[in-house]
Design an enzyme around this catalytic site. Structure first.
Site, PDB file in Angstrom:
ATOM      1  N   ARG A 121     -13.114   1.684 -35.801  1.00  0.00           N
ATOM      2  CA  ARG A 121     -12.324   0.929 -34.946  1.00  0.00           C
ATOM      3  C   ARG A 121     -12.717  -0.632 -34.769  1.00  0.00           C
ATOM      4  NH1 ARG A 121      -8.635   1.298 -30.885  1.00  0.00           N
ATOM      5  NH2 ARG A 121      -8.436   3.543 -31.196  1.00  0.00           N
TER       6      ARG A 121
ATOM      7  N   HIS B 196     -10.352  13.803 -23.087  1.00  0.00           N
ATOM      8  CA  HIS B 196     -10.747  12.997 -24.090  1.00  0.00           C
ATOM      9  C   HIS B 196     -12.041  13.605 -24.734  1.00  0.00           C
ATOM     10  CE1 HIS B 196     -10.469   9.852 -26.945  1.00  0.00           C
ATOM     11  NE2 HIS B 196     -11.787   9.258 -26.532  1.00  0.00           N
TER      12      HIS B 196
ATOM     13  N   LYS C 243     -11.447   6.724 -39.760  1.00  0.00           N
ATOM     14  CA  LYS C 243     -11.292   5.351 -39.224  1.00  0.00           C
ATOM     15  C   LYS C 243     -12.501   4.780 -38.631  1.00  0.00           C
ATOM     16  CE  LYS C 243     -10.100   5.998 -34.182  1.00  0.00           C
ATOM     17  NZ  LYS C 243      -8.983   6.088 -33.286  1.00  0.00           N
TER      18      LYS C 243
ATOM     19  N   GLU D 190       0.888  -1.273   0.066  1.00  0.00           N
ATOM     20  CA  GLU D 190      -0.080  -0.063  -0.023  1.00  0.00           C
ATOM     21  C   GLU D 190       0.874   1.306   0.141  1.00  0.00           C
ATOM     22  OE1 GLU D 190      -4.010  -1.683   2.342  1.00  0.00           O
ATOM     23  OE2 GLU D 190      -2.689  -0.241   3.533  1.00  0.00           O
TER      24      GLU D 190
END
EC number: 2.7.6.1
Length: 291
Positions: free
Chosen positions: A190, A125, A188, A36
């Site tokens: 995926r 993102h 593209k 930890e």
């Protein structure tokens, strides 16, 4: 103001402290016998404390480190805690894809918000997911710093900036605008986690220096396929550029073997191809958010 930096954020932290004219203090890191993590920050903190930490792989470990470092800053007297998490883990899991799944990024955002008064990230993102944080959050772009670097490095060359897919189109446009050059993007599909198919698209790249730019390079599959499509159209020298260079599964080796001359990345995550710092826009965001 004091800047606390973990081992994942120390390079950016040092540059950020210089931009803010603030004191830099590294976070001490150790482990208990069972593995930890434990962190230690300077005791008797006060005022505004900026915590710099990136959730680069291993993401789960670095998520825990973010949570306990922010808690340590709060518990040791910080009056205002600003979290700088340039790369946010789980950002691609921003919706429920199958029944029974969580919205993982929302859970992560809430956990990081618990001991922060504000948060700054870089090239998230999906910028719309800022709503998942429970504190004021700002998403800054690396486009200007990448554009300045490319403009200087490729001065006088016939340069074009290409996004490898529709999702990278806006970043490519912003970077190209700073450089004063043309931009475009590929399309593209995926097929799997690291397998993609680039659809044919005619681009004006013959004999030109091409920089493929995306928010992140993970396995490198998208970039490799994009490079193949561009070479088929007669592109000259190829470069891969990104904000977040995760470079998992030997991605760097794959990219260089597929014909890229170099990889150009920022300091949002530790990586050997870092050439651009996001400290200037992050510092500006800190000044905007600090109470």
């Amino acid at each position: 103001m004091i800047v606390l930096a973990t081992s994942e954020g120390v390079k950016l932290g040092r540059r950020l402290a210089e931009e803010l004219d603030a004191e830099l203090a590294p976070v001490e890191e150790d482990r208990f016998p069972d593995g930890e993590q434990i962190v230690r920050v300077p005791p008797e903190l006060d005022g505004t404390v900026v915590v710099v930490h990136s959730m680069s792989p291993p993401q789960d470990e670095n998520l825990v480190k973010a949570i306990i470092t922010l808690d340590a800053a709060r518990e040791n007297g910080a009056e205002e805690v600003i979290a700088i998490v340039p790369y946010m883990a789980y950002s691609r899991q921003d919706r429920r894809f199958e029944p029974g799944e969580p919205v993982s990024f929302r859970a992560v955002a809430r956990a990081v918000s618990a001991n922060a008064d504000a948060l700054i990230t870089v090239d998230l993102h999906e910028p719309g997911t800022l709503k998942y944080f429970d504190v004021p959050a700002e998403n800054v772009s690396a486009a200007e710093e990448l554009g300045k670097y490319l403009a200087e490095r490729f001065e006088g060359e016939d340069l074009v900036v290409i996004g490898p897919d529709e999702g990278a189109r806006e970043l490519a446009r912003e970077v190209a605008s700073i450089c004063g050059v043309e931009y475009d993007h590929l399309e593209k599909k995926r097929l799997s986690g690291d397998e993609v198919e680039i659809h044919p698209k005619e681009l004006d790249v013959e004999g030109r220096t091409v920089v493929l730019v995306d928010d992140m390079i993970d396995t490198g599959g998208t970039m490799v396929e994009a490079a193949r499509a561009l070479r088929d159209q007669g592109a000259g020298t190829l470069y891969a550029a990104c904000t977040h260079a995760l470079l998992t599964r030997n991605a760097a080796t794959r990219l260089l073997a597929s014909g890229f001359e170099d990889i150009i990345a920022t300091d949002t995550v530790p990586n050997p191809f870092e050439k651009v710092s996001v400290a200037p826009p992050v510092a500006e965001a800190v000044e905007n958010l600090s109470g």
